[in-house]
Write a protein that holds these residues in place. Sequence first.
Motif, PDB file in Angstrom:
ATOM      1  N   LEU A  15       0.836  -1.205   0.000  1.00  0.00           N
ATOM      2  CA  LEU A  15       0.000   0.000   0.000  1.00  0.00           C
ATOM      3  C   LEU A  15       0.869   1.253   0.000  1.00  0.00           C
ATOM      4  N   ALA A  16       1.901   1.261   0.832  1.00  0.00           N
ATOM      5  CA  ALA A  16       2.785   2.424   0.934  1.00  0.00           C
ATOM      6  C   ALA A  16       3.526   2.683  -0.372  1.00  0.00           C
ATOM      7  N   LYS A  17       3.901   1.621  -1.067  1.00  0.00           N
ATOM      8  CA  LYS A  17       4.655   1.767  -2.315  1.00  0.00           C
ATOM      9  C   LYS A  17       3.746   1.974  -3.529  1.00  0.00           C
ATOM     10  N   TYR A  39       3.116  -4.085  12.974  1.00  0.00           N
ATOM     11  CA  TYR A  39       3.604  -2.729  13.242  1.00  0.00           C
ATOM     12  C   TYR A  39       5.122  -2.749  13.390  1.00  0.00           C
ATOM     13  N   MET A  40       5.626  -3.676  14.202  1.00  0.00           N
ATOM     14  CA  MET A  40       7.070  -3.763  14.442  1.00  0.00           C
ATOM     15  C   MET A  40       7.819  -4.206  13.185  1.00  0.00           C
ATOM     16  N   GLU A  41       7.264  -5.190  12.472  1.00  0.00           N
ATOM     17  CA  GLU A  41       7.913  -5.663  11.246  1.00  0.00           C
ATOM     18  C   GLU A  41       7.993  -4.545  10.210  1.00  0.00           C
ATOM     19  N   THR A  42       6.912  -3.814  10.045  1.00  0.00           N
ATOM     20  CA  THR A  42       6.868  -2.767   9.025  1.00  0.00           C
ATOM     21  C   THR A  42       7.815  -1.625   9.359  1.00  0.00           C
ATOM     22  N   LEU A  43       7.832  -1.184  10.598  1.00  0.00           N
ATOM     23  CA  LEU A  43       8.729  -0.082  10.963  1.00  0.00           C
ATOM     24  C   LEU A  43      10.179  -0.528  11.058  1.00  0.00           C
ATOM     25  N   ARG A  51      11.038  10.416   4.052  1.00  0.00           N
ATOM     26  CA  ARG A  51       9.669  10.659   3.572  1.00  0.00           C
ATOM     27  C   ARG A  51       8.875   9.347   3.515  1.00  0.00           C
ATOM     28  N   GLU A  52       9.517   8.293   3.015  1.00  0.00           N
ATOM     29  CA  GLU A  52       8.856   6.988   2.956  1.00  0.00           C
ATOM     30  C   GLU A  52       8.531   6.497   4.369  1.00  0.00           C
ATOM     31  N   LYS A  53       9.452   6.656   5.295  1.00  0.00           N
ATOM     32  CA  LYS A  53       9.232   6.239   6.679  1.00  0.00           C
ATOM     33  C   LYS A  53       8.067   7.012   7.299  1.00  0.00           C
ATOM     34  N   GLU A  54       8.024   8.321   7.089  1.00  0.00           N
ATOM     35  CA  GLU A  54       6.939   9.136   7.630  1.00  0.00           C
ATOM     36  C   GLU A  54       5.594   8.739   7.039  1.00  0.00           C
ATOM     37  N   PHE A  55       5.578   8.409   5.745  1.00  0.00           N
ATOM     38  CA  PHE A  55       4.340   7.991   5.106  1.00  0.00           C
ATOM     39  C   PHE A  55       3.839   6.681   5.713  1.00  0.00           C
TER      40      PHE A  55
END
Length: 135
Positions: A15-17, A39-43, A51-55
């Motif tokens: 979704l993010a990409k 949540y932990m795996e994704t972060l 910018r990608e991290k903030e999104f």
Amino acid sequence: MSGNVLLDSNIIVYLAKGELNREQFFDDTNTYCISVISYMETLGFQFENEREKEFIQHLLSLFQMIYIDKKVADKVVAIRQQKKIKLPDAIIAATALEKQCVLVTRNDADFKHIDPNLRLLNPFVTETSENESEQ
């Protein structure tokens, strides 16, 4: 599909990409959730830039987070006693089962033999391609 939807980590990344269309993916009839594991795996993912991290952090904030409680932990133990499965996958499967969620994942092969009551959805597979692979 209407109800609780649990998103696997890979779906959040897609979704993010932009590999899944956010406008077509979400609707108002579902409650979208993530496991604290997702949540932990994704972060923990290596981001290309800030910018990608903030999104992704913003995207994660839109979902209801489900924590590991005693029922989920007991289900994880039962799953791992029956099947050889990685702990994070067992936690995600147990969460979906205990919270009565449809688990949305691209890795449906990792989950489909865990429990007949585990409802899976792979948004990358169409009904046509599923039927073709069964023939």
